[in-house]
Every structure is written in structure tokens, then in C-alpha cells.
Design a protein around this motif. Sequence first.
Motif, PDB file in Angstrom:
ATOM      1  N   ASN A 157       0.818  -1.206   0.000  1.00 55.64           N
ATOM      2  CA  ASN A 157       0.000   0.000   0.000  1.00 55.64           C
ATOM      3  C   ASN A 157       0.854   1.259   0.000  1.00 55.64           C
ATOM      4  O   ASN A 157       0.452   2.290  -0.549  1.00 55.64           O
ATOM      5  CB  ASN A 157      -0.946  -0.014   1.210  1.00 55.64           C
ATOM      6  CG  ASN A 157      -2.138  -0.925   0.992  1.00 55.64           C
ATOM      7  OD1 ASN A 157      -3.116  -0.548   0.351  1.00 55.64           O
ATOM      8  ND2 ASN A 157      -2.053  -2.148   1.527  1.00 55.64           N
ATOM      9  N   ALA A 158       2.046   1.173   0.614  1.00 55.12           N
ATOM     10  CA  ALA A 158       2.962   2.319   0.593  1.00 55.12           C
ATOM     11  C   ALA A 158       3.404   2.625  -0.833  1.00 55.12           C
ATOM     12  O   ALA A 158       3.460   3.788  -1.256  1.00 55.12           O
ATOM     13  CB  ALA A 158       4.174   2.028   1.478  1.00 55.12           C
ATOM     14  N   VAL A 159       3.721   1.586  -1.600  1.00 58.58           N
ATOM     15  CA  VAL A 159       4.107   1.783  -2.998  1.00 58.58           C
ATOM     16  C   VAL A 159       2.962   2.418  -3.783  1.00 58.58           C
ATOM     17  O   VAL A 159       3.160   3.327  -4.598  1.00 58.58           O
ATOM     18  CB  VAL A 159       4.506   0.438  -3.643  1.00 58.58           C
ATOM     19  CG1 VAL A 159       4.634   0.573  -5.158  1.00 58.58           C
ATOM     20  CG2 VAL A 159       5.806  -0.058  -3.054  1.00 58.58           C
ATOM     21  N   ARG A 160       1.758   1.972  -3.518  1.00 59.53           N
ATOM     22  CA  ARG A 160       0.598   2.544  -4.212  1.00 59.53           C
ATOM     23  C   ARG A 160       0.465   4.044  -3.926  1.00 59.53           C
ATOM     24  O   ARG A 160       0.284   4.862  -4.844  1.00 59.53           O
ATOM     25  CB  ARG A 160      -0.670   1.809  -3.779  1.00 59.53           C
ATOM     26  CG  ARG A 160      -1.958   2.375  -4.363  1.00 59.53           C
ATOM     27  CD  ARG A 160      -3.174   1.571  -3.909  1.00 59.53           C
ATOM     28  NE  ARG A 160      -3.291   1.520  -2.464  1.00 59.53           N
ATOM     29  CZ  ARG A 160      -3.824   2.497  -1.719  1.00 59.53           C
ATOM     30  NH1 ARG A 160      -4.257   3.616  -2.275  1.00 59.53           N
ATOM     31  NH2 ARG A 160      -3.916   2.366  -0.402  1.00 59.53           N
ATOM     32  N   LEU A 161       0.578   4.423  -2.663  1.00 60.53           N
ATOM     33  CA  LEU A 161       0.471   5.839  -2.279  1.00 60.53           C
ATOM     34  C   LEU A 161       1.643   6.645  -2.819  1.00 60.53           C
ATOM     35  O   LEU A 161       1.479   7.800  -3.241  1.00 60.53           O
ATOM     36  CB  LEU A 161       0.389   5.959  -0.758  1.00 60.53           C
ATOM     37  CG  LEU A 161      -0.869   5.378  -0.101  1.00 60.53           C
ATOM     38  CD1 LEU A 161      -0.737   5.382   1.418  1.00 60.53           C
ATOM     39  CD2 LEU A 161      -2.106   6.163  -0.527  1.00 60.53           C
ATOM     40  N   LEU A 162       2.814   6.036  -2.837  1.00 58.72           N
ATOM     41  CA  LEU A 162       4.015   6.730  -3.296  1.00 58.72           C
ATOM     42  C   LEU A 162       3.905   7.085  -4.781  1.00 58.72           C
ATOM     43  O   LEU A 162       4.296   8.181  -5.196  1.00 58.72           O
ATOM     44  CB  LEU A 162       5.241   5.832  -3.052  1.00 58.72           C
ATOM     45  CG  LEU A 162       6.627   6.466  -3.282  1.00 58.72           C
ATOM     46  CD1 LEU A 162       6.870   7.584  -2.274  1.00 58.72           C
ATOM     47  CD2 LEU A 162       7.703   5.397  -3.152  1.00 58.72           C
TER      48      LEU A 162
ATOM     49  N   GLU B 129       2.535   7.344   8.072  1.00 55.91           N
ATOM     50  CA  GLU B 129       1.411   7.336   9.013  1.00 55.91           C
ATOM     51  C   GLU B 129       0.220   6.569   8.464  1.00 55.91           C
ATOM     52  O   GLU B 129      -0.463   5.852   9.219  1.00 55.91           O
ATOM     53  CB  GLU B 129       0.990   8.782   9.313  1.00 55.91           C
ATOM     54  CG  GLU B 129       2.013   9.555  10.151  1.00 55.91           C
ATOM     55  CD  GLU B 129       1.581  10.979  10.430  1.00 55.91           C
ATOM     56  OE1 GLU B 129       2.267  11.650  11.197  1.00 55.91           O
ATOM     57  OE2 GLU B 129       0.546  11.416   9.872  1.00 55.91           O
ATOM     58  N   ARG B 130      -0.009   6.709   7.145  1.00 58.05           N
ATOM     59  CA  ARG B 130      -1.177   6.069   6.555  1.00 58.05           C
ATOM     60  C   ARG B 130      -1.058   4.552   6.488  1.00 58.05           C
ATOM     61  O   ARG B 130      -2.062   3.851   6.376  1.00 58.05           O
ATOM     62  CB  ARG B 130      -1.431   6.614   5.147  1.00 58.05           C
ATOM     63  CG  ARG B 130      -1.854   8.068   5.160  1.00 58.05           C
ATOM     64  CD  ARG B 130      -2.610   8.434   3.920  1.00 58.05           C
ATOM     65  NE  ARG B 130      -3.046   9.822   3.943  1.00 58.05           N
ATOM     66  CZ  ARG B 130      -3.871  10.367   3.069  1.00 58.05           C
ATOM     67  NH1 ARG B 130      -4.359   9.621   2.095  1.00 58.05           N
ATOM     68  NH2 ARG B 130      -4.194  11.635   3.152  1.00 58.05           N
ATOM     69  N   VAL B 131       0.152   4.020   6.501  1.00 58.98           N
ATOM     70  CA  VAL B 131       0.307   2.564   6.444  1.00 58.98           C
ATOM     71  C   VAL B 131       0.720   1.979   7.789  1.00 58.98           C
ATOM     72  O   VAL B 131       1.133   0.810   7.853  1.00 58.98           O
ATOM     73  CB  VAL B 131       1.312   2.147   5.343  1.00 58.98           C
ATOM     74  CG1 VAL B 131       0.815   2.580   3.975  1.00 58.98           C
ATOM     75  CG2 VAL B 131       2.709   2.690   5.619  1.00 58.98           C
ATOM     76  N   GLY B 132       0.618   2.777   8.881  1.00 52.72           N
ATOM     77  CA  GLY B 132       0.795   2.210  10.213  1.00 52.72           C
ATOM     78  C   GLY B 132       2.132   2.433  10.881  1.00 52.72           C
ATOM     79  O   GLY B 132       2.443   1.762  11.870  1.00 52.72           O
ATOM     80  N   TYR B 133       2.970   3.393  10.377  1.00 50.39           N
ATOM     81  CA  TYR B 133       4.265   3.686  10.997  1.00 50.39           C
ATOM     82  C   TYR B 133       4.261   5.120  11.530  1.00 50.39           C
ATOM     83  O   TYR B 133       4.094   6.061  10.755  1.00 50.39           O
ATOM     84  CB  TYR B 133       5.419   3.514   9.981  1.00 50.39           C
ATOM     85  CG  TYR B 133       5.650   2.089   9.550  1.00 50.39           C
ATOM     86  CD1 TYR B 133       4.982   1.550   8.451  1.00 50.39           C
ATOM     87  CD2 TYR B 133       6.521   1.264  10.252  1.00 50.39           C
ATOM     88  CE1 TYR B 133       5.187   0.241   8.054  1.00 50.39           C
ATOM     89  CE2 TYR B 133       6.740  -0.051   9.857  1.00 50.39           C
ATOM     90  CZ  TYR B 133       6.062  -0.550   8.768  1.00 50.39           C
ATOM     91  OH  TYR B 133       6.268  -1.841   8.382  1.00 50.39           O
TER      92      TYR B 133
END
Length: 533
Positions: free
Chosen positions: A484-489, A501-505
Motif C-alpha cells: 500500500n505504501a508503494v501505491r500511495l508513493l 502514518e497512513r500505512v501504520g508507521y
Amino acid sequence: MLNAILADDEPIIIKGLKKLIPWGELGITIVGEALTGKSLMEQIEDKLPDLVITDISMPDGSGIDVMKEVQRRQLHTKIIFVSAYQEFSYAKDALAFGAVDYLVKPIEKSLLLEAVSKAMTQLKEANEDLSSKGKLAVYEQKDKKTQLEELFDRLTQGDIRWEEAQRKLQSLNTQFTASCFSVLYVELAHVQLQDGRWGEHEKRLLVFAVSNLADELIQQYGSGLVIRKGENLCVIVNHLGIEDNLQHLASEMRDKISYYLKINVTICIGKPAHSLQELRQSYMSAVETMNYSYFEKEGTILSWYQNERRDGSDHLLADAKLAVMKAVIAKDKQQVQELLGNLFDHAASNANGRKESAVLIVYTMLTDLMEEMSAVGIDLQVSPEQRKDWQQRMHQFYRFRDLTDFISDRIMDILEQVNTAGGSREAQQMKMIKEYIEEHYSENITLESMASQVFMNPYYFSSFFKKHTNENFKQYVTNIRMKNAVRLLLQTDLLVYEIAERVGYHNPRQFSDMFKKSYGKLPQEYKSQIKGN
């Protein structure tokens, strides 16, 4: 008309012979095709053709064998041999046994015309009695209706120039007074193939009866004629352009065929043509509309605007498939049955009149369901051979209803296996766990918190999760977050700390380190490389 049979063990040669010369204009009807010597002899016995054009070298009986048998039975059939063999001995044998001529492949048009003309001359000379003379007079001077049927057949096929068609119409002194031409395509092939009542003789009577009935009805709505297209019929109507009249004609035709012959036929109405030059478009639109009959019950009247249906929604189809899968995993038989109806409706819409697309859609759904069962730990007992058999059977169904009944039965079989599988409860639990992670990966999910969600001891949950996924729980959650981080990036302009923050860190540095561990680069480096490429 003279009757002829073409024979060659290569279908492409037969196709070429049919197109090489204008058989209809010569007064010859091709009444049969054969790929073997045995098949040729059977057709000669059944149809008693005036002329046979055959290859010498064929499986299951050579052309010479057929020639000998024709002479032994004292049949009056004339034979022209064609062959790729150029040795003199073949020609010598062929002519010695009474062949009209011997042609070497590739066959030249002029030589074939010359040989056929020679055969026709021999036939005329051989038939000296009055009845034969009368028959030959018909061959030489075809009646007007037959000539019109041949002309309109060529117009629908698009293999005659308009100027030539006009000259033929003028020579026949034929005028059509109404403003429109429309084609009604009547499906008879399926009826003949599926109904055990129809032998070869009965099939010919059936086509004759339907043709006569259609011809009589046309006169009530305008004028026109009926021509045969393989096992089906093409009804050409010259009318005033009122769509309702064609619907009434098609309905009356269907109902009378059902009443008198006790069979159901599907009739497709082509797009109106405002001149004979557009007749092929009307014919093609009727034929293309027949594709939609796959999704309808027999005896349906379809019109050309069926081709303009909107494509279905891929998104709605995907949702319908997912809903069926969830209902199967939940072992809710009633819900599965209800949802299948919705799924099949979307499959039919997405197929947009194409049988092959419909088969692919439902077969893919079936295989996706089996893979989903495997992913959650249910091993369905379906062999590769069984899957192949399913595919073959699915392509053979003549109506979409038969296909959906077959698929429904397969899914009910799967549901039965889910009900009896020892791991069915575990499968449901794993499904719920994966869905929960997908929905809450941005939160602080721990092994302990997840174990409590499914009422398990953390140690047992860890073993349970590894058993069904081949991954430990922490790594699985990390992988979901990284995807999901790659998708947002790549799809947003969010900064790295916002994505973290959006992926839980909550610690951007920890997120960047984890990202580099997963993809070999820091987030910004990864984004720059992908964008650059």
C-alpha cells in the motif's frame, strides 16, 4: 439444374473449386462435398449427381476406385479427376476408365470450365428420351425464380458487382416497388441437429416446408423471396420500412412453424436497407444478431438493434464474483443460489453477444473460486483432466442457460465439499483474518490483538497463521503495508512521513528503513527511478 459433388481430402481445395467458376450461372448446383472415397461413394448413391469432380488420391478409396464402382452400377454420373500427381500413368488410367478429363493442381479456371462444358455436352448427348430432353431444357433455361434466388444469394454474400446485379435484374424484368429491404435470418441448423425426428430426407422436407410457409407469408407484408444459407434460411422482404410489420411477420412465421411443424425457431431481423446495394449490410446485421440468441430461449424474435447493447460493467461483475465466493465460504446455500443469478446476468451483459466471452467469464469465475478455496486451506478434488472436460462441455452448450445450469451444479459441488471439509471452520477464520488486516493495516495490529479477534491463544494463533499462509504474522502485515505504501508513493503527492502514518508507521525513519529492506531503495529513490523509467 445439374447436380454436382466436389471431393478432395483437403477442404481448402474444395473451397477453391466452389469459388473458381460460377457454378450457378452454368446451371450447376453443388449438392455435396466429400473428404474420403467412401464418403464420396455414399453421397453418389444418395444424391445421384450428374457430375463429380474428385481428387484421384484420397483416403478410404481412391478416385479410380470410385470410378470403377460408378461403372459397375451403371450410373450415368460423369467424373472429372484432379490431382497433384503429374505422372502420365494416372491420366492414362483415369481416361481409360471413362473420365471426362484429368486436371493437374493448381487448377486453371479456363481448363476447369472447358472440362465442365465437356461433361455437360456428354450428359446432353447421353439423355435422348423426352424426359431427359425436358430436363436439359431446364438446365439451359433456368426459371426466373431460381435466377433471382441465386442473384440475391450473391448480393448477400457480397460477391457480385452492383453493375452486374443491375443488368441481371433488368434482364429478368424484375422490379421492387417498396422503399426498404430487410433480411429475416431463420435458424434451422440447431433444430435439425438436436431433434431425433429428422433424418436426411426429413431435413430436406423440413427446409422445403419452412421455405414455402415463409414465401407465402412474405406476400402479406410486401414482396420478396427465400434463399437457403447452409442449414438456415434467409428471408428477404421488400417492404415499406415499418418496423412493426417486420416484427409481426417474424412472429407469425415463428408461430406457424411451431404450430404446423412442432419445432421452435429463432428469427433475427436485420437492419433495414434502403436499396439493394445495402442488402448485404442487412444480412450481416441479422447474422450478427443471431449471436444474441445464445443468451435467449428458443423461439425468440431478435432485432438488429440488439447489437447496440451497452457493454456490462467490469466492476459490477467483479463484485458479483466476490459476493458468490464469500457466500460459498460462509456455506450459505440459499444466498449462493440467489447471488449466482445476479452473477450470470452480469456475465451475459459483459459478453455483449459473444458466446466465447461468456464461456470465458464463467469458467474464469469457477477457477477463481477453486483457487480461493485452495488459498484458505480447502483442497478440492478436481483433476486437470476434469477441468479440461469441463471446458470442452462448456463450449458445446447451445444456450447460455445450459451453461449457467452446468456452472451452478459445479459450484453446488464445491459448496458441498466446503461443508464436509474438515478445515472449513479454519477457512472461514482465515478469510476473516485476511480481510481484517486489509481493512486495519494502518492501525497498530499485533499478533496478540489479532489473536484476540478470533479468540485464540497468541501462541496457537502464530502457528495457525503460519500453517495457512507459509508466512509469520508480522511479515505478512509488513508486506501488506509495503504494497500500500508503494501505491500511495506512485499515485499520490503525499510526503514520505504522511505515507508512513497512513500505512501504520509513526516513525518515518523506521518506515524508510523497512521500505528499503523490502524494495532495495529508500522511498524517494524508488519513486524517482520508477518515474524516470
